[in-house]
Design an enzyme around this catalytic site. Structure first.
Site, mmCIF file in Angstrom:
data_model
loop_
_atom_site.group_PDB
_atom_site.id
_atom_site.type_symbol
_atom_site.label_atom_id
_atom_site.label_comp_id
_atom_site.label_asym_id
_atom_site.label_seq_id
_atom_site.Cartn_x
_atom_site.Cartn_y
_atom_site.Cartn_z
ATOM 1 N N THR A 1 0.853 -1.193 0.000
ATOM 2 C CA THR A 1 0.000 0.000 0.000
ATOM 3 C C THR A 1 0.885 1.236 0.000
ATOM 4 O OG1 THR A 1 0.070 0.206 2.408
ATOM 5 C CG2 THR A 1 -1.743 -1.091 1.448
ATOM 6 N N ASP A 2 0.310 2.346 -0.432
ATOM 7 C CA ASP A 2 0.905 3.621 -0.070
ATOM 8 C C ASP A 2 0.710 3.751 1.447
ATOM 9 O OD1 ASP A 2 1.998 6.114 0.068
ATOM 10 O OD2 ASP A 2 0.971 6.882 -1.698
#
Ligand code: BGC
Length: 727
Positions: free
Chosen positions: A262-263
């Site tokens: 994920t970011d």
């Protein structure tokens, strides 16, 4: 032995070596997969899950019992970011983490030189290893869709082909140093406004032709080890749990076997994210790491039968695969790394020097003959401002940063009187998460202007260092407008009135409005945020030691309203939704198709010398659909200085069952030539590269018929065209 036999035998030998190499590779890969399976079979569920989430801001836990090391990540993309505390965002205060700072993304792309992307990748890989990092979070390759996106400076271009070439070179080099990249932000993170809540929709064709190719090339050609899922939603689902993007396209179509992370704080669920292909959760805003979606809740979901163990095994396997790829299990053989070597600094300089775009040079005011000059006025806050430390996650604690004024004084100060006036004041402030700090930054400061005008009058030449800073070009917010802030238009107008020999140097990483100054000053050089060697490069460009060879990696509109997303009123969207109505007509595809005259076109940039391109031919006039087209042309440096031109090959499909852009970039090459020198250049493109994405067939379609190949040095300056037909 007769020569036919000899040729036959050597071909057979080469084939055998090829087979042995391929067999060897396959064997090593199979051995590695076996080791991965063995390790996973020895792990408890808790241990597997510990590999799937951060246990601090930028680290993932080791499993000491099994000899699995801790995974260390760092930002990216144009330098290795200074060390951040494990459990909060403050800098750790290390004394050995000052790094080489390169000019950010748009500057890299403006060089149109994949060789420089490769050189940068090597340096970043070495510095990442020196800092004992395993993954460097970059390159950022989102399409530059609007001039206002705050992160344009980190990204590369509006054109997917240019992005792909630069990204693949960067990735190959960086990963050759035993560090994995993280190509970001997957997908459609084309604005910062509401980036963590906006739902992006676009046609399948726009997705395939514009937004996916850079990622596809990064994964399939570049072999990217990891990909970072963006904050936003895509067609209703968060990018971090988007089955279509993650399972269907990334895994199945691209064959991605690395880590999808994920970011930072972009995970939203446990089960859905687990089932749709996410591997690694990073940056979630909960102090207890065990509470993260891919921590205890994932263990529970497996125990309750909501997530099969095989899915967890797959994810742990992806993490381990990146560890093997980066030789984390073989530290002896691993790249040891280097930091801040003279070669690294030279690479930063090269990148800045080749990035600068000469936009205008009436009367050949540039290059300046410093040996004959007695006085120059250097004007503008950007002459003394350092930029490496801004922009948010891409900020670099640079070992040093040479400003333009410092370099000019150091290089020419002994013989030329260098006067400095600030010209304008930085009235904005950086505010994370919104662009309110930019408001009210348009005040015209007549006191500073009067001082600058006085100096300009007293000097033979005036150079205004104008543009933006990272209050505008930044992660987490977009620009409010394309205007030059702080009353710089007025400053430049007044300085130009006082001294006709006025040069404007634009320091910015995204399009700004130049309409107010192009008619007022003879010369404009766009030198970007230039990294740690910014000043040295710009001084050498102004003096002619270096001949500008950069080309715009985006269209520079006259005004914001010209550019597609704004003309159609769909930036930044409404009610947290944005539909990319301009479809495939992004950047020059829009301007050229709609016949809108921009301020400066995509691919444009002048030189201190001149070039001619001629004898443009193709090897045949008619091609089958699986063939390759070979084009040839002659390029000559017709001027009196060494320099480089970027030859750009565009293709058009004038008759098609669907709308095609007026032209599309299909190949390019930067060619360095001595005065008077001519080179024959060959380029290739596959007939299949002429295809469009056919929504009715759900696949690429190269229609039979006529195509036009065009060779030029910008999307608007075509030297020659050749018609070909496809059967
Ligand atoms: C950015 C990423 C970055 C991450 C870690 C996020 O806010 O969008 O590009 O890599 O933070 O700093």
């Amino acid at each position: 032995m007769n020569s036919i036999l000899k040729t036959f035998l050597s071909a057979a030998l080469l084939l055998m070596i090829g087979i042995t190499n391929a067999q060897q590779k396959a064997k090593t890969a199979e051995d590695q997969e076996e080791k991965i399976r063995t390790l996973i079979s020895q792990m408890t569920l808790q241990e597997k899950v510990s590999l799937l989430h951060g246990n601090s801001k930028f680290y993932v836990s080791a499993i000491k019992r099994l000899g699995i090391p801790e995974l260390a990540l760092s930002d990216g993309p144009h330098g290795v970011r200074a060390e951040i505390n494990r459990d909060n965002w403050a800098y750790a205060g290390w004394t050995n983490d000052s790094a080489t700072c390169f000019p950010p993304g748009t500057a890299l792309a403006a060089s149109w030189n994949p060789g420089l992307a490769y050189e940068r990748g090597l340096v970043l890989g070495e510095e990442a290893r020196y800092r004992k990092k395993d993954i460097l979070l970059g390159p950022g390759i989102n399409i530059i869709r609007s001039p206002l996106c705050g992160r344009n400076f980190e990204y590369l271009s509006e054109d997917p082909f240019l992005i792909s070439k630069m990204s693949v070179a960067y990735i190959k080099a960086l990963q050759s140093k035993d560090v994995a990249v993280s190509v970001k932000h997957w997908l459609a993170n084309n604005q910062e406004e509401h980036r963590d809540s906006v739902d992006v929709t676009m046609s399948e064709r726009a997705l395939r032709e514009i937004y996916l190719p850079g990622f596809k090339a990064s994964v399939m050609e570049g072999g990217a080890g990891t990909v970072m899922a963006a904050y936003n939603k895509f067609r209703g689902d968060w990018c971090s749990e988007n089955d279509y993007l993650n399972r269907q396209i990334l895994r199945k179509e691209f064959g991605f076997k690395g880590v999808l992370m994920t970011d930072w704080s972009a995970a939203h669920t446990t089960v859905k994210a687990a089932l749709t292909g996410l591997d690694l959760e990073m940056g979630t805003d909960k102090n207890d790491y065990n509470e993260w979606y891919f921590a205890n809740p994932l263990i529970k979901a497996v125990e309750e039968g909501k997530v099969p163990m095989a899915i967890v095994d797959e994810k742990a396997g992806n993490v381990l695969r990146v560890m093997f790829k980066t030789k984390m299990f073989d530290e002896e053989k691993r790249e040891k790394g280097k930091m801040n070597t003279p070669e690294h600094q030279q690479a930063a300089y090269n990148s800045a020097a080749e990035a600068a775009v000469l936009l205008q040079n009436n009367g050949n005011l540039l290059p300046l003959h410093f040996d004959k000059l007695k006085s120059i006025a250097i004007i503008g806050d950007n002459a003394t401002r350092k930029h490496c430390g801004g922009g948010l996650s891409s900020e670099i604690k640079a070992l040093y940063e040479i400003t333009p004024l410092q370099a000019m004084q150091q290089k020419f100060g002994a013989t030329v009187k260098i006067n400095f006036a600030q010209g304008y004041e930085k009235q904005s402030v950086f505010k994370e998460g919104n662009n309110s700090g930019q408001s009210g930054a348009a005040k015209v400061d007549w006191k500073l202007i009067d001082e600058a005008v006085k100096l300009a009058k007293e000097s033979e030449v005036a150079i205004v260092f104008a543009g933006l800073n990272h209050d505008f070009d930044t992660e987490s917010s977009d620009k409010q407008s394309m205007d030059l802030p702080y009353g710089q238009d007025v400053l430049i107008r007044e300085v130009a009135k006082a001294n006709p020999n006025t040069v404007v140097v634009i320091i910015a990483g995204s399009p700004v409005k130049l309409a107010g100054i192009v008619y007022r000053v003879p010369s404009i050089l766009w030198s970007w945020f230039g990294g740690m060697e910014a000043g040295n490069a710009v001084a050498d460009l102004l003096s002619g030691k270096i001949n500008p060879s950069g080309k715009l990696p985006f269209t520079l509109p006259v005004s914001l309203e010209q550019s597609p997303a704004h003309a159609l009123g769909n930036f930044p969207g409404r009610d947290l939704k944005v539909n990319y109505e301009e479809d495939i007509l992004v950047g020059y595809r829009w301007f050229d198709t709609k016949k809108i005259q921009p301020q400066f076109p995509f691919g444009y940039g002048l030189s201190y010398t001149d070039f001619s391109i001629s004898h443009f031919t193709t090897d045949k006039s008619s091609y089958g659909k699986s063939e390759t087209i070979h084009v040839k042309f002659a390029i000559k440096n017709t001027g009196s200085r060494y320099g480089a031109e970027v030859a750009q090959l565009y293709a058009s499909d004038p008759v098609c069952t669907v709308l095609r852009p007026e032209k599309e970039l299909k190949a390019f090459e930067k060619i360095f030539l001595k005065p008077g020198e001519t080179k024959m250049v060959e380029m290739q493109l596959k007939v299949g590269d002429l295809a469009f994405y056919d929504e009715s067939k759900k696949g690429w379609n190269t229609e039979a018929g006529e195509y036009i190949l065009q060779i030029g040095n910008s999307s608007r300056n075509i030297f020659q065209k050749v018609k070909i037909s496809v059967r």
